[in-house]
Design a protein around this motif. Structure first.
Motif, short mmCIF file in Angstrom:
data_model
loop_
_atom_site.label_atom_id
_atom_site.label_comp_id
_atom_site.label_asym_id
_atom_site.label_seq_id
_atom_site.Cartn_x
_atom_site.Cartn_y
_atom_site.Cartn_z
N MET A 1 0.85 -1.20 0.22
CA MET A 1 0.04 -0.14 -0.04
C MET A 1 0.89 1.29 0.01
O MET A 1 1.75 1.42 0.74
CB MET A 1 -1.06 -0.10 1.12
CG MET A 1 -1.83 1.16 1.40
SD MET A 1 -3.05 1.15 2.56
CE MET A 1 -1.92 1.37 4.01
N SER A 2 0.46 2.26 -0.74
CA SER A 2 1.16 3.56 -1.00
C SER A 2 0.47 4.50 0.16
O SER A 2 -0.53 4.54 0.52
CB SER A 2 0.90 3.92 -2.16
OG SER A 2 1.18 5.61 -2.17
N ASN A 3 1.58 5.23 0.57
CA ASN A 3 0.92 6.17 1.59
C ASN A 3 1.40 7.98 1.04
O ASN A 3 1.32 8.68 1.81
CB ASN A 3 1.66 5.92 3.07
CG ASN A 3 3.11 6.18 3.16
OD1 ASN A 3 3.94 6.50 1.86
ND2 ASN A 3 3.88 6.33 4.15
N ARG A 4 1.69 7.86 -0.22
CA ARG A 4 1.83 9.18 -0.84
C ARG A 4 0.48 9.72 -1.25
O ARG A 4 -0.54 9.11 -1.45
CB ARG A 4 2.54 8.92 -2.07
CG ARG A 4 4.14 8.58 -1.69
CD ARG A 4 4.84 8.51 -3.04
NE ARG A 4 5.97 7.72 -3.08
CZ ARG A 4 7.15 7.55 -3.88
NH1 ARG A 4 7.11 8.65 -4.88
NH2 ARG A 4 8.36 6.94 -3.75
N LYS A 5 0.46 11.01 -0.96
CA LYS A 5 -0.70 11.75 -1.30
C LYS A 5 -0.97 11.98 -2.69
O LYS A 5 0.14 12.51 -3.50
CB LYS A 5 -0.67 13.21 -0.73
CG LYS A 5 -0.63 13.29 0.83
CD LYS A 5 -2.14 12.89 1.34
CE LYS A 5 -2.12 13.28 2.87
NZ LYS A 5 -3.45 13.05 3.54
N ASP A 26 -6.40 -1.47 -2.96
CA ASP A 26 -5.45 -1.33 -1.54
C ASP A 26 -4.38 -0.57 -1.95
O ASP A 26 -3.60 -0.46 -0.97
CB ASP A 26 -5.41 -2.30 -0.71
CG ASP A 26 -6.74 -2.99 -0.25
OD1 ASP A 26 -7.56 -2.09 0.09
OD2 ASP A 26 -6.75 -4.01 0.07
N SER A 28 -4.02 2.72 -2.43
CA SER A 28 -4.18 3.90 -1.56
C SER A 28 -5.65 3.91 -0.70
O SER A 28 -6.35 2.95 -0.64
CB SER A 28 -4.50 5.06 -2.56
OG SER A 28 -3.51 5.24 -3.31
N VAL A 29 -5.18 4.65 0.34
CA VAL A 29 -6.25 4.63 1.68
C VAL A 29 -7.19 6.04 1.08
O VAL A 29 -6.44 6.99 0.50
CB VAL A 29 -5.96 4.82 2.78
CG1 VAL A 29 -5.28 3.22 3.11
CG2 VAL A 29 -5.10 5.82 3.17
N ASP A 32 -5.47 9.27 1.56
CA ASP A 32 -4.69 9.98 0.76
C ASP A 32 -4.68 10.39 -0.82
O ASP A 32 -3.85 10.67 -1.56
CB ASP A 32 -3.37 8.78 0.61
CG ASP A 32 -2.60 8.53 2.04
OD1 ASP A 32 -2.67 9.22 2.72
OD2 ASP A 32 -2.45 7.31 2.16
#
Length: 266
Positions: A1-5, A26, A28-29, A32
């Motif tokens: 999973m990426s946590n970049r905006k 999944d 991105s959440v 984000d």
């Protein structure tokens, strides 16, 4: 999973499909993702999932590290020119999913040295089955790997030279229409030999899906699979030969080249 905006500038059909695909995979959440559109009321489905939806493009760009532009090609320069000062080449990557906007156009819009990416998905991105072709400029290896991984969540992505992007548009994006027209013809033929439309539609679509999966999963050439079903004096070879006599392959090839010449000249 990426946590970049990730900011998606232009929450129309394509922009919304990208957002939904990144959530479903999944990658991105919701927290984000930022999606912009003039009328954010039409983004209520994304809002309900927790995605931030706003009409302020500049605010979205400043808050993000990955900026995906899914505007109409004719107004991209006008829209992005107003927020050019919001781009930061030290921490951001600008991605275009628009037809006809070149890598150099993107850099000119965002500023010299800005990491820019040109991506050409097709409409199957809505169900995470897109074929997306990508090219880059001013992008590091890690950034390129991240972008490819992102589009792999939405189907299959491949890196190409920008000189092939028009050809990729024809083969991958226009190609959806060619494949659907082939399926429609199969349905019409199926009805003529006795099936109702609903059943013919299912048989034709699933058969094409299965044929494509054979090539992708087994890494085979079409002729290898054709040979398996063309028995001597059989009905398959008789049908194939009649189609070729009527110009089947030739018409497809001509259609592809006509589409390419149209997009290359325009």
């Amino acid at each position: 999973m990426s946590n970049r905006k990730i900011a998606i500038i232009g929450g129309g059909n394509l922009g919304s499909a990208i957002a939904q695909g990144l959530l479903k995979s999944d990658f991105s959440v919701p927290a984000d993702l930022i999606v912009t559109k003039r009328n954010i009321a039409s983004l209520s489905g994304l809002q309900a999932l927790g995605v931030q939806t706003i009409s302020d493009n500049e605010a979205a760009i400043r808050a993000a590290e990955i900026i995906v532009v899914a505007l109409k090609p004719y107004n991209v320069k006008e829209v992005l020119a107003k927020v050019k000062h919001a781009f930061d080449p030290q921490r951001q990557v600008l991605i275009s999913v628009m037809t006809g906007v070149s890598i150099n156009d993107l850099e000119e819009i965002a500023g010299t040295g800005m990491p820019v990416v040109r991506a050409m998905p097709n409409t199957a991105i809505a169900i995470q089955e897109s074929m997306t072709c990508i090219c880059y400029k001013n992008v590091s290896e890690s950034q390129a790997a991240y972008i490819k991984d992102m589009f792999d969540q939405l189907g299959v992505a491949v890196n190409i030279d920008e000189k092939l992007m028009e050809a990729a548009t024809v083969l991958g994006a226009c190609g959806i229409a060619y494949a659907l027209r082939f399926i429609r013809a199969n349905i019409q033929g199926g009805i003529e030999i006795g099936f109702d439309a609903k059943t013919a539609n299912l048989i034709a679509a699933q058969t094409v899906k299965g044929a494509a999966e054979l090539l992708i999963r087994e890494k085979r050439h079409p002729e290898e699979e054709i040979d398996k079903v063309t028995t001597p004096k059989g009905c398959t070879i008789a049908g194939l030969n009649e189609m070729e006599h009527q110009g089947f392959s030739s018409s497809l090839i001509k259609g592809i080249t006509v589409s390419y010449n149209k997009i290359a000249k325009d």
